[in-house]
Design an enzyme around this catalytic site. Structure first.
Site, short mmCIF file in Angstrom:
data_model
loop_
_atom_site.label_atom_id
_atom_site.label_comp_id
_atom_site.label_asym_id
_atom_site.label_seq_id
_atom_site.Cartn_x
_atom_site.Cartn_y
_atom_site.Cartn_z
N ARG A 1 65.38 -13.01 -78.03
CA ARG A 1 64.46 -11.89 -77.80
C ARG A 1 65.16 -10.66 -77.21
O ARG A 1 64.60 -9.58 -77.19
CB ARG A 1 63.30 -12.33 -76.91
CG ARG A 1 62.42 -13.33 -77.63
CD ARG A 1 61.29 -13.82 -76.76
NE ARG A 1 60.28 -12.79 -76.53
CZ ARG A 1 59.19 -12.97 -75.80
NH1 ARG A 1 58.98 -14.14 -75.23
NH2 ARG A 1 58.33 -12.01 -75.63
N HIS B 1 72.25 -15.25 -82.50
CA HIS B 1 71.75 -14.56 -81.31
C HIS B 1 72.71 -14.58 -80.13
O HIS B 1 72.30 -14.39 -79.00
CB HIS B 1 70.39 -15.14 -80.92
CG HIS B 1 69.36 -14.96 -81.99
ND1 HIS B 1 68.94 -13.72 -82.43
CD2 HIS B 1 68.69 -15.86 -82.75
CE1 HIS B 1 68.04 -13.86 -83.38
NE2 HIS B 1 67.88 -15.15 -83.60
N ARG C 1 48.93 -7.11 -49.08
CA ARG C 1 48.67 -7.09 -50.53
C ARG C 1 47.27 -7.60 -50.83
O ARG C 1 46.93 -8.72 -50.46
CB ARG C 1 49.70 -7.98 -51.25
CG ARG C 1 51.14 -7.55 -51.06
CD ARG C 1 51.38 -6.14 -51.50
NE ARG C 1 52.24 -5.86 -52.60
CZ ARG C 1 53.02 -6.61 -53.33
NH1 ARG C 1 53.06 -7.85 -53.17
NH2 ARG C 1 53.77 -6.14 -54.26
N PRO D 1 63.71 -18.43 -68.04
CA PRO D 1 64.36 -18.93 -66.84
C PRO D 1 63.79 -18.35 -65.57
O PRO D 1 63.68 -17.14 -65.42
CB PRO D 1 65.79 -18.45 -67.03
CG PRO D 1 65.71 -17.33 -68.03
CD PRO D 1 64.33 -17.20 -68.50
N GLU D 2 63.44 -19.24 -64.67
CA GLU D 2 63.04 -18.83 -63.33
C GLU D 2 64.18 -19.26 -62.41
O GLU D 2 65.23 -19.70 -62.89
CB GLU D 2 61.71 -19.48 -62.96
CG GLU D 2 60.62 -19.14 -63.98
CD GLU D 2 59.26 -19.74 -63.65
OE1 GLU D 2 58.94 -19.89 -62.47
OE2 GLU D 2 58.52 -20.05 -64.60
#
Length: 271
Positions: free
Chosen positions: A107, A89, A151, A2-3
């Site tokens: 996970r 899960h 950066r 998920p973003e």
DNA sequence: AAAAGCCCCTGGATGC
DNA sequence: TGCATCCAGGGGCTTT
């Protein structure tokens, strides 16, 4: 998994339905990324006030404290009046007067963490270094450009880092860079003013579009009410290695950056 | 301060 | 069919 779009779609799918609910019971499965940080008893009787989002975190406000929920790579929330029996899960399950909220996460990179407030050190550690919200007014162009200037790392990795702008993960970083015609490996500091402005716009555009399409369901994402997303059908580069660019026909390239895959069109994204 | 690597964990796809 | 290898929507932590 998920973003920002998937997290926001998840939030929208159950925020109204759970608001006002009283917590009746909580069941924990196997350990997630971090411990809950409070006793189950502490949550009983609490009322859910609202569900907000900060970056890829969901903040479930209670009448006392809040729960920070992160979906990690494989997490999915489900909210239902009549939930199915706990699956293998399902590692967090909260029965409320309005329905049951479950976190399914094979996970277990996800987490549910209790904090007394957003100023609580526990919350600050997770939220304190987060960058600007790309879908809000707070996504300031000048600040974005100034951040990129300091950066030297590849622009793709600066976007993923989340300390300048939040919510852009592996899919949408590649997609936004394609929209802005920028090569993912280019040093962030080397972007011209005009190009960083284009990227700023592209990020907002691609994320908003993805939210509108219900997020991306690559293998198994679905909202808290079980709806799949459709953005993956219109991805320009993500997950399309060796396939023809939808704009120019050139074969999409795949490269490794910081142990993640990046996709781009070598023709449309020359530098 | 910033960048690069290392993990955490399970399961699906691929190749021999 | 079995087994080994690689890969996956993230991100905190440690080391350079």
């Amino acid at each position: 998994m998920p973003e920002l779009p998937e997290v926001e779609v998840t939030r929208l799918s159950f925020a109204d339905a759970i608001a006002g609910a009283k917590v009746l019971s909580v069941r924990l499965g196997k350990a997630l990324r971090w411990p809950l940080g409070c006793s189950v008893a502490h949550l009983l009787g609490r009322t859910v006030l609202a569900v907000r989002r900060r970056g890829k975190y969901l903040l479930i406000d209670l009448d006392q404290g809040l729960l920070l929920v992160h979906l990690g790579m494989s997490g999915r929330l489900n909210f239902s009046r009549h939930p199915s029996a706990a699956a293998t899960h399902d590692h967090f399950e909260m029965l409320t007067s309005r329905g049951t909220l479950k976190l399914y996460d094979p996970r277990r990179f996800g987490a549910v963490v209790y904090a007394n407030s957003e100023e609580d050190p526990v919350a600050r550690k997770l939220l304190g270094k987060l960058g600007m919200e790309p879908l809000s007014q707070d996504f300031d162009l000048k600040q974005f450009q100034a951040g990129l200037k300091r950066r030297k790392a590849a622009i793709k990795q600066v976007l993923l880092a989340g300390d300048l702008v939040v919510g852009v993960g592996n899919i949408y970083a590649s997609e936004a860079l394609f929209l802005a015609s920028i090569r993912p490996t280019l040093s962030a500091a080397r972007l011209s003013r005009a190009r960083s402005a284009k990227l700023h716009a592209a990020i907002g555009q691609v994320l908003a579009r993805a939210v509108a399409r219900g997020g991306s369901t690559l293998r198994d994402f679905s909202s808290a009410t079980g709806e799949n997303g459709h953005f993956q059908l219109e991805a320009m580069v993500y997950g399309r290695p060796a396939q023809p660019c939808r704009v120019c026909g050139t074969a999409i390239k795949s490269v490794r950056q910081g142990q993640r895959s990046t996709f781009y069109c070598p023709t449309c994204q020359k530098a």
